[in-house]
Scaffold this motif. Structure first.
Motif, PDB file in Angstrom:
ATOM      1  N   SER A 101       0.832  -1.204   0.000  1.00  0.00           N
ATOM      2  CA  SER A 101       0.000   0.000   0.000  1.00  0.00           C
ATOM      3  C   SER A 101       0.868   1.256   0.000  1.00  0.00           C
ATOM      4  O   SER A 101       0.511   2.277  -0.586  1.00  0.00           O
ATOM      5  CB  SER A 101      -0.966   0.001   1.183  1.00  0.00           C
ATOM      6  OG  SER A 101      -0.286   0.317   2.368  1.00  0.00           O
ATOM      7  N   ILE A 102       2.050   1.181   0.676  1.00  0.00           N
ATOM      8  CA  ILE A 102       2.967   2.333   0.639  1.00  0.00           C
ATOM      9  C   ILE A 102       3.450   2.548  -0.796  1.00  0.00           C
ATOM     10  O   ILE A 102       3.455   3.663  -1.324  1.00  0.00           O
ATOM     11  CB  ILE A 102       4.181   2.104   1.577  1.00  0.00           C
ATOM     12  CG1 ILE A 102       3.716   2.157   3.023  1.00  0.00           C
ATOM     13  CG2 ILE A 102       5.268   3.153   1.335  1.00  0.00           C
ATOM     14  CD1 ILE A 102       4.763   1.782   4.031  1.00  0.00           C
ATOM     15  N   SER A 103       3.830   1.442  -1.429  1.00  0.00           N
ATOM     16  CA  SER A 103       4.296   1.527  -2.814  1.00  0.00           C
ATOM     17  C   SER A 103       3.212   2.123  -3.714  1.00  0.00           C
ATOM     18  O   SER A 103       3.486   2.977  -4.556  1.00  0.00           O
ATOM     19  CB  SER A 103       4.694   0.127  -3.282  1.00  0.00           C
ATOM     20  OG  SER A 103       4.871   0.137  -4.651  1.00  0.00           O
ATOM     21  N   ALA A 104       1.984   1.668  -3.500  1.00  0.00           N
ATOM     22  CA  ALA A 104       0.874   2.186  -4.313  1.00  0.00           C
ATOM     23  C   ALA A 104       0.695   3.680  -4.085  1.00  0.00           C
ATOM     24  O   ALA A 104       0.473   4.450  -5.021  1.00  0.00           O
ATOM     25  CB  ALA A 104      -0.413   1.449  -3.967  1.00  0.00           C
ATOM     26  N   SER A 105       0.828   4.116  -2.815  1.00  0.00           N
ATOM     27  CA  SER A 105       0.674   5.542  -2.507  1.00  0.00           C
ATOM     28  C   SER A 105       1.769   6.374  -3.150  1.00  0.00           C
ATOM     29  O   SER A 105       1.534   7.493  -3.616  1.00  0.00           O
ATOM     30  CB  SER A 105       0.696   5.765  -0.986  1.00  0.00           C
ATOM     31  OG  SER A 105      -0.437   5.194  -0.421  1.00  0.00           O
ATOM     32  N   VAL A 106       3.012   5.805  -3.130  1.00  0.00           N
ATOM     33  CA  VAL A 106       4.142   6.512  -3.737  1.00  0.00           C
ATOM     34  C   VAL A 106       3.853   6.779  -5.209  1.00  0.00           C
ATOM     35  O   VAL A 106       3.960   7.906  -5.704  1.00  0.00           O
ATOM     36  CB  VAL A 106       5.442   5.686  -3.589  1.00  0.00           C
ATOM     37  CG1 VAL A 106       6.534   6.198  -4.523  1.00  0.00           C
ATOM     38  CG2 VAL A 106       5.923   5.714  -2.154  1.00  0.00           C
ATOM     39  N   TRP A 107       3.474   5.718  -5.907  1.00  0.00           N
ATOM     40  CA  TRP A 107       3.196   5.865  -7.335  1.00  0.00           C
ATOM     41  C   TRP A 107       2.003   6.785  -7.586  1.00  0.00           C
ATOM     42  O   TRP A 107       1.975   7.561  -8.523  1.00  0.00           O
ATOM     43  CB  TRP A 107       2.951   4.498  -7.985  1.00  0.00           C
ATOM     44  CG  TRP A 107       4.220   3.732  -8.119  1.00  0.00           C
ATOM     45  CD1 TRP A 107       4.560   2.565  -7.504  1.00  0.00           C
ATOM     46  CD2 TRP A 107       5.364   4.116  -8.905  1.00  0.00           C
ATOM     47  NE1 TRP A 107       5.841   2.188  -7.834  1.00  0.00           N
ATOM     48  CE2 TRP A 107       6.357   3.118  -8.699  1.00  0.00           C
ATOM     49  CE3 TRP A 107       5.654   5.198  -9.725  1.00  0.00           C
ATOM     50  CZ2 TRP A 107       7.596   3.174  -9.301  1.00  0.00           C
ATOM     51  CZ3 TRP A 107       6.895   5.255 -10.338  1.00  0.00           C
ATOM     52  CH2 TRP A 107       7.854   4.256 -10.128  1.00  0.00           C
ATOM     53  N   LEU A 121       2.755  13.655   4.676  1.00  0.00           N
ATOM     54  CA  LEU A 121       3.854  14.533   4.254  1.00  0.00           C
ATOM     55  C   LEU A 121       4.622  13.931   3.083  1.00  0.00           C
ATOM     56  O   LEU A 121       4.962  14.624   2.119  1.00  0.00           O
ATOM     57  CB  LEU A 121       4.810  14.797   5.428  1.00  0.00           C
ATOM     58  CG  LEU A 121       4.237  15.680   6.542  1.00  0.00           C
ATOM     59  CD1 LEU A 121       5.236  15.795   7.694  1.00  0.00           C
ATOM     60  CD2 LEU A 121       3.887  17.062   6.024  1.00  0.00           C
ATOM     61  N   VAL A 122       4.889  12.632   3.188  1.00  0.00           N
ATOM     62  CA  VAL A 122       5.607  11.952   2.096  1.00  0.00           C
ATOM     63  C   VAL A 122       4.776  12.034   0.814  1.00  0.00           C
ATOM     64  O   VAL A 122       5.292  12.274  -0.284  1.00  0.00           O
ATOM     65  CB  VAL A 122       5.918  10.487   2.468  1.00  0.00           C
ATOM     66  CG1 VAL A 122       6.430   9.708   1.260  1.00  0.00           C
ATOM     67  CG2 VAL A 122       6.933  10.441   3.588  1.00  0.00           C
ATOM     68  N   PHE A 123       3.470  11.872   0.967  1.00  0.00           N
ATOM     69  CA  PHE A 123       2.576  11.947  -0.186  1.00  0.00           C
ATOM     70  C   PHE A 123       2.711  13.308  -0.861  1.00  0.00           C
ATOM     71  O   PHE A 123       2.840  13.410  -2.082  1.00  0.00           O
ATOM     72  CB  PHE A 123       1.126  11.706   0.262  1.00  0.00           C
ATOM     73  CG  PHE A 123       0.161  11.585  -0.883  1.00  0.00           C
ATOM     74  CD1 PHE A 123      -0.122  10.341  -1.441  1.00  0.00           C
ATOM     75  CD2 PHE A 123      -0.462  12.717  -1.419  1.00  0.00           C
ATOM     76  CE1 PHE A 123      -1.005  10.227  -2.507  1.00  0.00           C
ATOM     77  CE2 PHE A 123      -1.337  12.605  -2.481  1.00  0.00           C
ATOM     78  CZ  PHE A 123      -1.612  11.360  -3.025  1.00  0.00           C
ATOM     79  N   PHE A 124       2.732  14.364  -0.044  1.00  0.00           N
ATOM     80  CA  PHE A 124       2.846  15.713  -0.597  1.00  0.00           C
ATOM     81  C   PHE A 124       4.197  15.944  -1.257  1.00  0.00           C
ATOM     82  O   PHE A 124       4.279  16.600  -2.297  1.00  0.00           O
ATOM     83  CB  PHE A 124       2.601  16.757   0.491  1.00  0.00           C
ATOM     84  CG  PHE A 124       1.214  17.320   0.441  1.00  0.00           C
ATOM     85  CD1 PHE A 124       0.848  18.223  -0.545  1.00  0.00           C
ATOM     86  CD2 PHE A 124       0.254  16.924   1.347  1.00  0.00           C
ATOM     87  CE1 PHE A 124      -0.433  18.722  -0.608  1.00  0.00           C
ATOM     88  CE2 PHE A 124      -1.029  17.415   1.280  1.00  0.00           C
ATOM     89  CZ  PHE A 124      -1.382  18.319   0.306  1.00  0.00           C
TER      90      PHE A 124
END
Lengths: 388, 223, 169
Positions: free
Chosen positions: B5-11, B164-167
């Protein structure tokens, strides 16, 4: 010192009558061709108007040939176009719509006639999304013959021939202020900061960026002075009321008062973003005005005569006009030493000035007759209709 | 959050930034283009200033991410708060642009020497890091639509660091689209172009000022 | 030599411009206009209302439902669906009916309006949303591109705004 060529600086008989008629013949034939369809119209007012306009355009060209001057005769046409265009346009609007205002209903029906002023604002949104941010229709309809494709096609074709000379031979707004600029004998305001010349470029930059950011034709919505004499959004909210006030104030200030005070085309020179955009086409147009340095005595007559301040001290020293030169001929006509000359790029400056002028004028006057002439004929026919 | 899910969010964040980048470009264009044209010529100066601008914009993003996280997903749809924030940011942007457009008139400027002229334009302050940072920060917290889309998505994530990482990733995606602004360096800098840019900045400041003021006035009158 | 060559080129270009001028009304205008018309451009859907998605036949008249218009992220207008009752001559004096806007077989809004015989009389349209996808409204005080009731040459057109959850602003 008069800031405009109020008298003919060259001998009145620059050419003999016979040769002048001969040189005018192609324009007469062209006018006949352009108005031939109108001669067979059932409406008498339209037939009469076409004959009047055809004779008017041909007579002016004859006078250009006979006297060797350009500016004054072109100005008669241009002022007539500027003053009569709103007459025909408003009459057409009232006939179709019953009012000069355009309500949102007509906008969403694609009934807004397309105006070339919008063109610079369309480029980025069209490139990004293929959408035209103007409430018109791509193809002509019964209620809107001035469709986007027709008007852009017309503008492209005319621009190929005229370049920035569009602003002297085709624009149906510039004549209004040229008319007001011609009223006073001497300017009340003589010293104008030359940096005002840069304002149209700044407005162009601002409206292109804002139109891309908002997906709206910002200039038409907020800044166009000519909305006051053509069509405007129906005043139904505080925003449209503010817009209307801006249109009227800009029109009175830039198109009436300042031209009267300065004897310059102030809206064209210091405001119009489309004029700035059109200046870019001077780079590719083959005709230009040059200053022959060998003849120039730095008298500044050309600089004072230029209605848009498109000649500076530096440009005269370099033998050029500025990018904003719209080839109206004022500087050439006023120059007693014949230092300001018509010129075809690539040729020698000076000796073939008249040949360059003729080459340019045939094309420019043909376009003026075709486009401006048809606008004039429409307006004159409305006037005749009312009179009869 | 688990690894997939982290990987998906990154992309997702990167893709969202890349996809909405042209909108960011159009949205920030009225601020960035005149400002870049006012800057002194040279790739080094321009790229340095653009970097400062983007860094400040990122700060604006992260600040907004924190606020969005703190307020849950309320802010993007809570119109009352948005209207105030929007109006104030527009006004601040107008002031910043006007500062760089008009500058402060000097007693011996060319315009002052010209006597009875209709207008006088002072000498613009030399654009420095502060200017780049101010404009970058203000465009960062300017609630532009792509930004709000990212805000909504970030507020749905499980933790503040994740938001924050998402932004940051969303920002990286949009920042790619700003590279073409460096091409403005090709425009030969001369006094005329700088003056045009300054007048344009003043006009745009008027627009943002009007937008900000009308938003706040409407807010005061109708609520 | 070089000067005379550029002069010849210059006059050739000048002559070419004259030729172009002659071709403008007969060939070039049409050529450019056709090129623009075929460039695949379209009037922004915020103005045009988008393309028709379905036609619902009624007794003597039809309802044309357009695809929802979702403005670009930068546009300030709300997303909306345009619905039109056509033709004007066949419309009954009073219309009160459920309309399926999204084509899922279930009604989305209930619209009520009188069709005045006098075309200049104002229209009073009441839109009641039957689910949370659309906004209800009665009459239009502050008309906008996404909330509009109007008479066209063909009939009566209503733009129903989608609910805020579809809006990015």
């Amino acid at each position: 010192m008069s800031s405009h060529p109020s008298t003919l600086e060259r001998p009145p008989a620059f050419r003999r009558i016979g040769k002048s008629i001969l040189l005018t013949l192609p324009i007469l034939l062209w006018s006949l061709l352009m108005f031939s369809r109108a001669f067979f119209q059932p409406r008498l007012d339209l037939r009469l108007a076409s004959v009047v306009v055809m004779l008017f355009m041909t007579a002016l060209f004859f006078l250009m040939m006979r006297t060797g001057t350009t500016y004054r005769w072109r100005r008669y046409f241009f002022v007539a176009l500027g003053l009569l265009f709103p007459v025909g346009f408003i009459a057409d609007l009232i006939a179709v719509r019953g009012t000069m205002s355009i309500p949102i209903e007509r906008m969403v029906s694609g009934d807004t006639p397309f105006c070339y002023m919008v063109i610079p604002m369309l480029v980025i949104p069209a490139a990004l999304t293929r959408s035209i941010i103007f409430p018109g229709s791509i193809l002509p309809t019964a209620s809107n013959p001035h469709s986007i494709a027709i008007m852009i096609g017309l503008w492209l074709a005319l621009t190929l021939v005229l370049g920035k000379a569009w602003c002297s031979y085709a624009c149906f707004f510039g004549g209004i202020e040229e008319g007001f600029a011609a009223v006073a004998k001497k300017p009340k305001i003589r010293r104008i900061d030359p940096r005002f010349r840069l304002v149209p470029w700044a407005i162009l930059l601002a409206i292109v960026l804002l139109s891309a950011a908002l997906f709206e034709p910002v200039y038409c919505m907020w800044l166009c002075p000519f909305k006051a004499v053509t069509e405007y959004p129906a005043v139904r909210s505080v925003q449209t009321a503010i817009q209307m006030v801006i249109f009227v104030v800009l029109f009175i200030g830039l198109v009436i008062v300042l031209p009267l005070l300065t004897k310059k085309r102030t809206q064209c020179a210091f405001f119009c973003p489309f004029g700035a955009f059109q200046s870019l086409f001077n780079k590719i147009n083959i005709f230009e005005i040059r200053i022959d340095r060998e003849k120039c005595i730095d008298c500044a007559a050309c600089r004072n005569a230029c209605p848009t301040m498109a000649i500076s001290k530096e440009s005269v020293q370099a033998g050029n006009t500025l990018l904003g030169c719209m080839k109206c001929g004022a500087c050439v006509d006023v120059c007693k030493n014949h230092a300001a000359v018509w010129h075809v790029k690539g040729t020698a400056v000076g000796p073939s000035s008249e040949r360059s002028r003729l080459l340019f004028l045939y094309g420019a006057w043909a376009m003026a007759t075709m486009f401006g002439g048809s606008v004039l004929a429409n307006s004159v026919s409305h006037l005749l209709h009312f009179a009869m | 959050m688990n690894l997939p899910s982290i990987s998906a969010s990154v992309w997702e964040a990167l893709a969202l930034g890349l996809a909405t980048g042209p909108i960011c470009l159009a949205s920030c264009g009225p601020v960035v283009v005149p400002w870049m044209l006012i800057l002194p010529n040279g790739w080094r100066v321009r790229s340095h200033q653009l970097t400062v601008f983007l860094a400040a914009r990122l700060m604006g993003y992260l600040l907004f991410a924190c606020v969005a996280w703190w307020a849950g997903s309320a802010i993007p749809h809570a119109w009352s708060g948005r209207a105030w924030a929007f109006g104030c940011v527009q006004l601040l942007l107008a002031i910043a642009l006007l500062t760089y457009a008009i500058g402060w008139p000097k007693t011996r400027s060319c315009a002052a020497e010209s006597g009875r002229r209709l207008v006088q334009i002072g000498v613009a302050p030399q654009p420095g890091r502060t200017g780049a940072a101010t404009l970058g920060f203000l465009t960062g917290i300017n609630l532009c639509p792509p930004f709000l889309v990212a805000g909504v998505r970030a507020s749905q994530l499980g933790s503040l660091p994740a938001a924050l990482v998402f932004f940051v990733l969303f920002f990286a995606g949009t920042a790619v689209w700003f590279a073409p602004f460096l091409a403005l360096g090709f425009v030969q800098r001369n006094p005329a172009i700088a003056t045009v840019a300054r007048i344009a900045a003043a006009l745009l400041a008027c627009y943002y000022g009007f937008l900000g003021a009308s938003t706040l006035i409407a807010r005061i009158i109708y609520v | 030599m070089r000067k005379s060559f550029t002069a010849v080129l210059g006059y050739f270009a000048g002559g070419l411009t004259l030729l172009v001028a002659i071709l403008v009304p007969f060939v070039l205008m049409g050529f450019f206009s056709n090129a623009v018309a075929r460039a695949g451009l379209h009037v922004d859907e915020g103005y045009s209302g988008g393309v028709a998605a379905r036609t619902i036949a009624r007794d003597g008249y039809r309802i044309v439902v357009n695809q929802p218009v979702k403005p670009h992220l930068l546009q300030r207008m709300e997303p909306f669906v345009q619905v039109a009752w056509e033709p004007a001559s066949a419309l009954p004096a009073q219309i009160s009916e459920d309309v399926d806007l999204d084509g899922d077989g279930r009604p989305d809004v209930h619209l009520t309006f009188a069709v005045p015989a006098d075309a200049k009389e104002p229209l009073q349209v009441n839109v009641a949303s039957l689910n949370d996808n659309y906004q209800s409204f009665a009459g239009v005080e502050n008309e906008s591109y996404s909330r509009l009731v109007m008479r066209t040459d063909r009939g009566i057109m209503v733009r129903v705004p989608l609910s805020r959850k579809f809006s990015t602003r």
